[in-house]
Design a protein around this motif. Structure first.
Motif, short mmCIF file in Angstrom:
data_model
loop_
_atom_site.label_atom_id
_atom_site.label_comp_id
_atom_site.label_asym_id
_atom_site.label_seq_id
_atom_site.Cartn_x
_atom_site.Cartn_y
_atom_site.Cartn_z
N VAL A 144 -19.95 -14.75 15.37
CA VAL A 144 -21.15 -15.28 14.72
C VAL A 144 -22.32 -15.26 15.67
CG1 VAL A 144 -22.20 -17.35 13.70
CG2 VAL A 144 -19.88 -16.66 13.02
N ARG A 145 -22.10 -15.63 16.92
CA ARG A 145 -23.17 -15.58 17.92
C ARG A 145 -23.74 -14.17 18.03
NH1 ARG A 145 -24.40 -13.66 22.27
NH2 ARG A 145 -22.39 -12.78 22.78
N ARG A 146 -22.85 -13.16 18.09
CA ARG A 146 -23.31 -11.77 18.19
C ARG A 146 -24.04 -11.33 16.92
NH1 ARG A 146 -18.32 -8.51 19.35
NH2 ARG A 146 -17.26 -10.44 18.98
N LEU A 147 -23.57 -11.75 15.77
CA LEU A 147 -24.23 -11.39 14.51
C LEU A 147 -25.63 -12.00 14.43
CD1 LEU A 147 -21.22 -11.79 12.07
CD2 LEU A 147 -22.36 -9.64 12.69
N VAL A 148 -25.77 -13.24 14.84
CA VAL A 148 -27.09 -13.88 14.84
C VAL A 148 -28.03 -13.13 15.78
CG1 VAL A 148 -28.33 -15.99 15.51
CG2 VAL A 148 -26.23 -16.15 14.14
N VAL A 191 -25.33 -10.56 6.30
CA VAL A 191 -23.96 -10.39 6.77
C VAL A 191 -23.13 -11.59 6.31
CG1 VAL A 191 -24.37 -11.54 8.99
CG2 VAL A 191 -22.54 -9.85 8.80
N VAL A 192 -21.86 -11.36 6.11
CA VAL A 192 -20.94 -12.46 5.82
C VAL A 192 -19.92 -12.48 6.94
CG1 VAL A 192 -19.15 -13.32 4.27
CG2 VAL A 192 -21.23 -12.32 3.33
N ALA A 193 -19.82 -13.59 7.60
CA ALA A 193 -18.87 -13.75 8.69
C ALA A 193 -17.72 -14.61 8.18
CB ALA A 193 -19.54 -14.38 9.90
N ALA A 194 -16.79 -14.00 7.51
CA ALA A 194 -15.70 -14.74 6.88
C ALA A 194 -14.52 -14.90 7.83
CB ALA A 194 -15.25 -14.01 5.62
N ARG A 195 -13.76 -15.94 7.55
CA ARG A 195 -12.51 -16.12 8.27
C ARG A 195 -11.51 -16.75 7.32
NH1 ARG A 195 -12.25 -21.41 11.28
NH2 ARG A 195 -10.74 -20.35 12.57
N ARG A 196 -10.26 -16.63 7.66
CA ARG A 196 -9.20 -17.17 6.80
C ARG A 196 -8.55 -18.36 7.47
NH1 ARG A 196 -3.37 -14.82 5.64
NH2 ARG A 196 -3.52 -14.63 7.86
N VAL A 197 -8.39 -19.41 6.70
CA VAL A 197 -7.69 -20.60 7.18
C VAL A 197 -6.58 -20.89 6.16
CG1 VAL A 197 -7.87 -23.06 7.73
CG2 VAL A 197 -9.76 -21.52 8.27
N ARG A 207 -12.45 -19.68 18.44
CA ARG A 207 -13.30 -19.20 19.55
C ARG A 207 -13.76 -17.76 19.31
NH1 ARG A 207 -9.73 -16.11 22.22
NH2 ARG A 207 -7.59 -16.81 22.37
N VAL A 208 -12.90 -16.93 18.71
CA VAL A 208 -13.27 -15.55 18.39
C VAL A 208 -14.33 -15.53 17.29
CG1 VAL A 208 -12.41 -13.34 17.49
CG2 VAL A 208 -11.02 -14.67 19.12
N HIS A 209 -14.16 -16.36 16.30
CA HIS A 209 -15.12 -16.43 15.19
C HIS A 209 -16.49 -16.90 15.68
CE1 HIS A 209 -16.52 -16.75 11.10
NE2 HIS A 209 -16.85 -18.00 11.28
N VAL A 210 -16.52 -17.91 16.52
CA VAL A 210 -17.78 -18.42 17.05
C VAL A 210 -18.50 -17.33 17.83
CG1 VAL A 210 -18.78 -20.04 18.71
CG2 VAL A 210 -17.10 -20.85 17.04
#
Length: 120
Positions: A95-99, A110-116, A89-92
């Motif tokens: 990304v919404r703010r970056l767009v 921009v790169v919106a990376a996350r770790r899984v 939910r934080v990542h989404v």
């Protein structure tokens, strides 16, 4: 370098082994221009003040189409997600703010990376 793979719908580059590492873009460019290297693979940092990760591989295979796993590749074990950073939910929301910022012209790339993390 154990291996490098860049695959897109139209072409794939698969490189293995390392003949030479490059500490900076200039050295890699000089090797290409002089013919000492026919290809350089790796990654460039977002900051010019950070080191590059570039190498001249021993072997390169360039094929049309997306990468296909070898038929003799063993099946991967079942896995489960053990951690996600940031949370979905934080990542989404990020990304919404970056767009939104991109649409306002505040940034171009921009790169919106996350770790899984996965556990077998």
């Amino acid at each position: 370098m154990d291996g490098f793979l860049l695959s897109r719908a139209e072409r794939s580059v698969h490189a293995t082994g390392t003949r030479r590492f490059f500490d900076d873009v200039h050295s890699a460019t000089q090797a290409l221009r002089s013919g000492k290297a026919t290809i350089v693979v790796g990654a460039l940092p977002f900051s010019r003040h950070r080191p590059v990760a570039l190498a001249q591989p021993d072997d390169v295979e360039i094929t049309d189409g997306p990468w296909q796993a070898p038929s003799d590749l063993s099946d991967l074990p079942p896995v489960r997600i053990s951690a996600e950073l940031p949370l979905p939910r934080v990542h989404v929301e990020r990304v919404r703010r970056l767009v939104e910022q991109m649409s306002l012209g505040e940034m171009e790339k921009v790169v919106a990376a996350r770790r899984v993390a996965l556990e077998a």
